[in-house]
Design a protein around this motif. Structure first.
Motif, mmCIF file in Angstrom:
data_model
loop_
_atom_site.group_PDB
_atom_site.id
_atom_site.type_symbol
_atom_site.label_atom_id
_atom_site.label_comp_id
_atom_site.label_asym_id
_atom_site.label_seq_id
_atom_site.Cartn_x
_atom_site.Cartn_y
_atom_site.Cartn_z
ATOM 1 N N LYS A 1 -32.382 39.423 -25.085
ATOM 2 C CA LYS A 1 -32.052 40.787 -24.718
ATOM 3 C C LYS A 1 -30.854 40.923 -23.332
ATOM 4 O O LYS A 1 -31.125 40.007 -22.701
ATOM 5 C CB LYS A 1 -33.138 41.401 -23.949
ATOM 6 N N HIS A 2 -30.239 41.802 -23.667
ATOM 7 C CA HIS A 2 -29.379 41.951 -22.420
ATOM 8 C C HIS A 2 -30.341 42.365 -21.000
ATOM 9 O O HIS A 2 -31.292 42.702 -21.427
ATOM 10 C CB HIS A 2 -28.440 43.174 -22.759
ATOM 11 N N ASP B 1 -33.235 47.064 -26.529
ATOM 12 C CA ASP B 1 -31.709 46.319 -26.560
ATOM 13 C C ASP B 1 -31.768 45.522 -25.139
ATOM 14 O O ASP B 1 -31.014 44.477 -24.942
ATOM 15 C CB ASP B 1 -30.855 47.352 -26.343
ATOM 16 N N VAL B 2 -32.226 46.084 -24.058
ATOM 17 C CA VAL B 2 -31.983 45.493 -22.883
ATOM 18 C C VAL B 2 -33.203 45.730 -22.016
ATOM 19 O O VAL B 2 -33.936 46.478 -22.126
ATOM 20 C CB VAL B 2 -30.703 46.295 -22.122
ATOM 21 N N CYS C 1 -27.553 33.632 -19.145
ATOM 22 C CA CYS C 1 -27.416 34.947 -20.034
ATOM 23 C C CYS C 1 -26.054 34.536 -20.946
ATOM 24 O O CYS C 1 -25.950 34.832 -22.030
ATOM 25 C CB CYS C 1 -26.929 36.155 -19.309
ATOM 26 N N ALA D 1 -33.144 36.935 -21.281
ATOM 27 C CA ALA D 1 -32.016 36.192 -21.754
ATOM 28 C C ALA D 1 -32.359 35.417 -23.114
ATOM 29 O O ALA D 1 -31.977 35.593 -23.999
ATOM 30 C CB ALA D 1 -31.141 35.412 -21.003
ATOM 31 N N LEU E 1 -22.641 48.138 -22.355
ATOM 32 C CA LEU E 1 -23.087 47.178 -23.316
ATOM 33 C C LEU E 1 -22.792 47.529 -24.936
ATOM 34 O O LEU E 1 -23.034 46.756 -25.577
ATOM 35 C CB LEU E 1 -24.793 47.250 -23.019
ATOM 36 N N VAL F 1 -25.967 37.026 -24.073
ATOM 37 C CA VAL F 1 -26.321 38.420 -23.557
ATOM 38 C C VAL F 1 -25.488 38.581 -22.318
ATOM 39 O O VAL F 1 -25.123 37.845 -21.745
ATOM 40 C CB VAL F 1 -27.679 38.573 -23.577
ATOM 41 N N GLN F 2 -25.385 39.895 -21.971
ATOM 42 C CA GLN F 2 -24.650 40.463 -20.875
ATOM 43 C C GLN F 2 -25.780 40.543 -19.824
ATOM 44 O O GLN F 2 -26.828 40.970 -20.044
ATOM 45 C CB GLN F 2 -24.075 41.806 -21.110
ATOM 46 N N LEU F 3 -25.066 40.239 -18.759
ATOM 47 C CA LEU F 3 -26.167 40.739 -17.443
ATOM 48 C C LEU F 3 -25.209 41.409 -16.507
ATOM 49 O O LEU F 3 -24.227 41.299 -15.959
ATOM 50 C CB LEU F 3 -26.137 39.116 -16.640
ATOM 51 N N ASN G 1 -21.040 43.575 -13.021
ATOM 52 C CA ASN G 1 -21.587 42.250 -13.967
ATOM 53 C C ASN G 1 -22.205 41.024 -12.979
ATOM 54 O O ASN G 1 -22.206 41.220 -11.654
ATOM 55 C CB ASN G 1 -20.573 41.617 -15.065
#
Length: 368
Positions: free
Chosen positions: A127-128, A104-105, A149, A123, A328, A154-156, A339
């Motif tokens: 993928k996160h 996932d990350v 991202c 990214a 997440l 996706v989250q960073l 973040n």
């Protein structure tokens, strides 16, 4: 008798029903249900090893993949953590991770200069990303990483482990509730005497600087979350006693001062040439808080005008990874942000500190 790791390997391969009587069994079931954050570590150095060990106690996060340019490290980690071949990548094959549903990350723990490229590649693979601090070498790189991202959806997140530390959060709670009154002053001292002169942390091309990028960022970031406001100016001075070890662009010792909108000031020290420096002190009109050690791996110790802080110690990386899984997977919001935008502010301040050192002048800050 089976080890915990062997047990988890068997669980991953089995399809039979599993009793929920043990924590490891519960974690395995959650993993199959997609409720556990599945993590690939990129860059298998000393800190990645610390994170991997801490994650063995996580209930919401699990190590499922690795990325390294050293084949022998990959084999060693496979044997130690039971990671299947299909979840192991070199830097050449890393982009193929986009086709791997077991991850996932990606947690980037490579040297600072590699963060920018590593995060953007992760990214692009959908993928996160969790990136160690400092997030990048400068604010320009940080903005590009955030944009990449965002574009990829996706989250960073950034590895600010202290943002989840219980005693630290108690000080933040007390400040938010007004128990210190108006904040007047913060002092942050972070440093140690660095060893091997050939290590990457003393190589400007890889580290982006010296002590400030590695250890001083704790005092810088700490000033922001302890005061609870964003600085509007910075001044800074550099001291260098060993120009052979600390070459051009690699700072040995930097003192920097931050000014806040309401008149609060912070005085911070970052050094690679002195031990016994790991202390935060926050002073307000009604009281104070002191953490010493304040940012080490623990246990953190602290006191306020009301007495000793007694929150129990938990391995920082275990707490961090479980809390980041909540961010997440569940959309949880931490008390102190972790973040990319939070990290960008630190990079902007670092840029300004280096500018202040170079010019000898106060530099105004406009964060965001």
């Amino acid at each position: 008798m089976h080890t915990r790791r062997n047990f988890l390997q068997q669980v991953a391969a089995a399809t039979i029903a599993i009793p929920l009587s043990s924590l490891s069994s519960l974690a395995a079931v959650r993993a199959r249900d997609g409720k556990v954050l599945r993590v690939a570590l990129m860059g298998l150095g000393g800190y990645a090893s610390r994170v991997a060990e801490a994650m063995q106690s996580c209930t919401k996060a699990k190590l499922t993949g690795i990325v390294s340019g050293t084949p022998s490290k990959i084999k060693d980690w496979q044997n130690k953590y039971g990671i299947p071949e299909k979840n192991c990548y070199s830097y050449d094959t890393f982009d193929q991770i986009k086709n791997n549903p077991d991850i996932d990350v990606v947690y980037v723990t490579t040297p600072n200069a590699l963060h920018h490229n590593n995060v953007i590649r992760a990214a692009a693979a959908g993928k996160h990303v969790i990136c160690e601090k400092p997030m990048a070498l400068n604010a320009k790189e940080g903005r590009e990483m955030i944009a990449a991202c965002r574009k990829a959806g996706v989250q960073l997140l950034v590895g600010y482990r202290m943002h989840f530390e219980p005693k630290t959060l108690e000080v933040v709670r007390m400040r938010n509730s007004g128990e210190f009154g108006k904040i007047l002053f913060f002092q942050g001292q972070c440093g140690f005497r660095i060893g091997d002169p050939t290590q990457w942390r003393l190589n400007k091309a890889l580290a982006g600087g010296g002590s400030l990028m590695d250890i001083g960022i704790y005092a810088l970031n700490g000033a922001r979350y302890m005061v609870g406001a964003e600085p509007v100016w910075v001044t800074a001075q550099e001291t260098k006693t060993d120009p052979v070890k600390f070459k051009e662009g690699v700072d040995e010792t930097i003192q920097f001062q931050l000014g806040f909108p309401d008149g609060t000031v912070a005085s911070c020290l970052s050094t690679y040439n002195m031990n016994n420096l790991d202390r935060f002190f926050l002073n307000g009109e009604k009281g104070f808080a002191e953490l010493q050690p304040s940012t080490g791996y623990g246990p953190i110790r602290g006191r306020t005008h009301k007495g000793e802080l007694t929150q129990p110690h938990k391995t920082h990386q275990t707490v961090q990874m479980d809390e980041m899984a909540g961010i997440l997977l569940e959309g949880r919001q931490p008390v102190v942000p972790v973040n990319g935008e939070e990290a960008l502010k630190d990079l902007q301040i670092i840029d300004a500190i280096y500018q202040a050192v170079k010019t000898g002048r106060r530099v105004d800050l406009h964060l965001g």
